[in-house]
Design a protein around this motif. Structure first.
Motif, short mmCIF file in Angstrom:
data_model
loop_
_atom_site.label_atom_id
_atom_site.label_comp_id
_atom_site.label_asym_id
_atom_site.label_seq_id
_atom_site.Cartn_x
_atom_site.Cartn_y
_atom_site.Cartn_z
N LEU A 120 0.80 -1.08 0.09
CA LEU A 120 0.01 -0.17 -0.13
C LEU A 120 0.85 1.23 0.04
N GLU A 121 1.79 1.34 0.98
CA GLU A 121 2.92 2.50 0.86
C GLU A 121 3.78 2.68 -0.56
N THR A 122 4.05 1.50 -1.07
CA THR A 122 4.74 1.51 -2.44
C THR A 122 3.90 1.88 -3.46
N VAL A 123 2.51 1.53 -3.35
CA VAL A 123 1.42 2.09 -4.62
C VAL A 123 1.40 3.61 -4.14
N ARG A 124 1.29 4.10 -2.85
CA ARG A 124 1.07 5.38 -2.62
C ARG A 124 2.19 6.42 -2.97
N TYR A 125 3.36 5.80 -2.98
CA TYR A 125 4.51 6.41 -3.37
C TYR A 125 4.52 6.52 -4.81
N LEU A 126 4.27 5.70 -5.57
CA LEU A 126 4.42 5.54 -7.11
C LEU A 126 3.17 6.58 -7.55
N VAL A 127 2.15 6.74 -6.90
CA VAL A 127 1.13 7.75 -7.30
C VAL A 127 1.50 9.11 -7.51
N PHE A 128 2.09 9.38 -6.48
CA PHE A 128 2.96 10.84 -6.28
C PHE A 128 3.93 11.21 -7.47
N ASN A 129 4.78 9.96 -7.46
CA ASN A 129 5.86 10.30 -8.34
C ASN A 129 5.54 9.96 -9.79
N PHE A 130 4.57 9.07 -10.09
CA PHE A 130 4.36 8.98 -11.51
C PHE A 130 3.76 10.42 -11.97
N LEU A 131 2.75 10.96 -10.97
CA LEU A 131 2.18 12.35 -11.54
C LEU A 131 3.14 13.30 -11.48
N SER A 132 4.38 13.40 -11.21
CA SER A 132 5.26 14.29 -11.04
C SER A 132 6.33 13.92 -12.17
N ALA A 133 6.10 12.85 -12.62
CA ALA A 133 7.24 12.41 -13.80
C ALA A 133 7.78 13.30 -14.83
N PRO A 134 6.71 13.93 -15.47
CA PRO A 134 7.09 14.84 -16.68
C PRO A 134 7.98 16.01 -16.08
N LEU A 135 7.42 16.34 -14.83
CA LEU A 135 8.13 17.50 -14.11
C LEU A 135 9.61 16.97 -14.00
N MET A 136 9.82 16.04 -13.36
CA MET A 136 11.20 15.37 -12.99
C MET A 136 12.08 15.37 -14.15
N VAL A 137 11.42 14.78 -15.46
CA VAL A 137 12.29 14.46 -16.34
C VAL A 137 12.75 15.91 -17.27
N ALA A 138 11.95 16.80 -17.14
CA ALA A 138 12.07 18.02 -17.72
C ALA A 138 13.08 18.96 -16.77
#
Length: 212
Positions: A120-138
Motif C-alpha cells: 500500500l505504501e509503495t503504491v502511494r509513493y508511485l502515485v505521487f511520483n508518476f504524477l510528477s514524472a514529466p516535471l522530474m524529466v524536464a
C-alpha cells in the motif's frame, strides 16, 4: 580558477541532493508508528521509479554533451535547438512510459513485496511520483543544459531552496500533522517532494538567454 568556478557549484548540487534525500529518509523513519512499513514502501517505490529516472538521467548526460559541443563551437542557436529537442523527446517519451506504468502500479508493487501494508505504501509513493514524472524529466534535462553550458551555479541555488526548503518544510509541517494524516499521509507528502522540487527548478529557464 575557471575549473573551481564550474566544479564547486556542481559539487554543491550533488551534496545538497544527497543530503536532501537523507532528510526524506529521516522524515519517514521518525513516523510515530509503522515507520518500518513506510520506509520499506519508500525503498520499493524508488526501485520502480528507476525505470523512469535512469533513462531521464541518460537524456541529461546526452543534452549536456550536445549543448557543450555546440557552445564550444560558437553555435548558440544549435545549442538552444538541441536543448529544446531533447526536452520534448524526453518529456513525451517518459510521459508515455509513465502512462503505461500507471495502469500496472499495483502489479509492480506486488512484485516488490508480499506484505499488504508495504504494498500500500509503495503504491502511494508511485502515485505521487508518476504524477510528477514529466516535471522530474524536464528538470533533469534542464539541469543537463546548464551543466553543458557551464552554468552550474543555477542548479545549485535551485537545489538549495527547493530540496532543503521543501523537504525541511515537509518535516516541520509533518510534525504537527502526522497524527491526523497518519503514516501514509506523511509518506505521500515526502513522495510529493520531487514534484514541488522540480517545479521550482523549472524557474531556471528564466536564465536561458544568459547561458545560450
Amino acid at each position: 580558477k575557471y575549473l573551481l568556478r564550474i566544479g564547486l557549484p556542481a559539487l554543491g548540487t550533488s551534496f545538497l541532493w544527497q543530503t536532501g534525500f537523507v532528510l526524506v529518509l529521516v522524515i519517514t523513519m521518525t513516523l510515530p508508528h509503522d515507520n518500518v512499513n513506510a520506509l520499506a514502501g519508500l525503498t520499493a517505490g524508488m526501485r520502480i521509479e528507476a525505470i523512469i529516472f535512469l533513462p531521464a538521467v541518460a537524456c541529461q548526460m546526452a543534452v549536456a554533451v550536445l549543448v557543450g559541443h555546440s557552445l564550444g563551437s560558437g553555435n548558440k542557436k544549435e545549442a538552444q535547438q538541441s536543448a529544446y529537442d531533447m526536452l520534448k523527446l524526453a518529456v513525451i517519451g517518459m510521459s508515455l512510459l509513465t502512462c503505461g506504468l500507471w495502469f500496472i502500479r499495483d502489479e509492480l508493487a506486488t512484485l516488490m513485496t508480499n506484505d499488504t501494508q508495504v504494498r500500500l505504501e509503495t503504491v502511494r509513493y508511485l502515485v505521487f511520483n508518476f504524477l510528477s514524472a514529466p516535471l522530474m524529466v524536464a528538470n533533469l534535462v534542464l539541469v543537463g543544459v546548464f551543466l553543458g553550458a557551464g552554468a552550474t551555479q543555477y542548479p545549485m541555488w535551485s537545489y538549495l531552496f527547493s530540496v532543503w526548503g521543501v523537504v525541511a518544510g515537509t518535516y516541520c509541517n509533518g510534525v504537527f500533522q502526522r497524527d491526523i494524516l497518519g503514516n501514509g499521509g506523511l509518506t505521500a507528502r515526502a513522495a510529493c517532494h520531487p514534484s514541488l522540487d522540480v517545479t521550482l527548478r523549472g524557474l531556471e529557464t528564466l536564465y536561458d538567454d544568459d547561458i545560450t
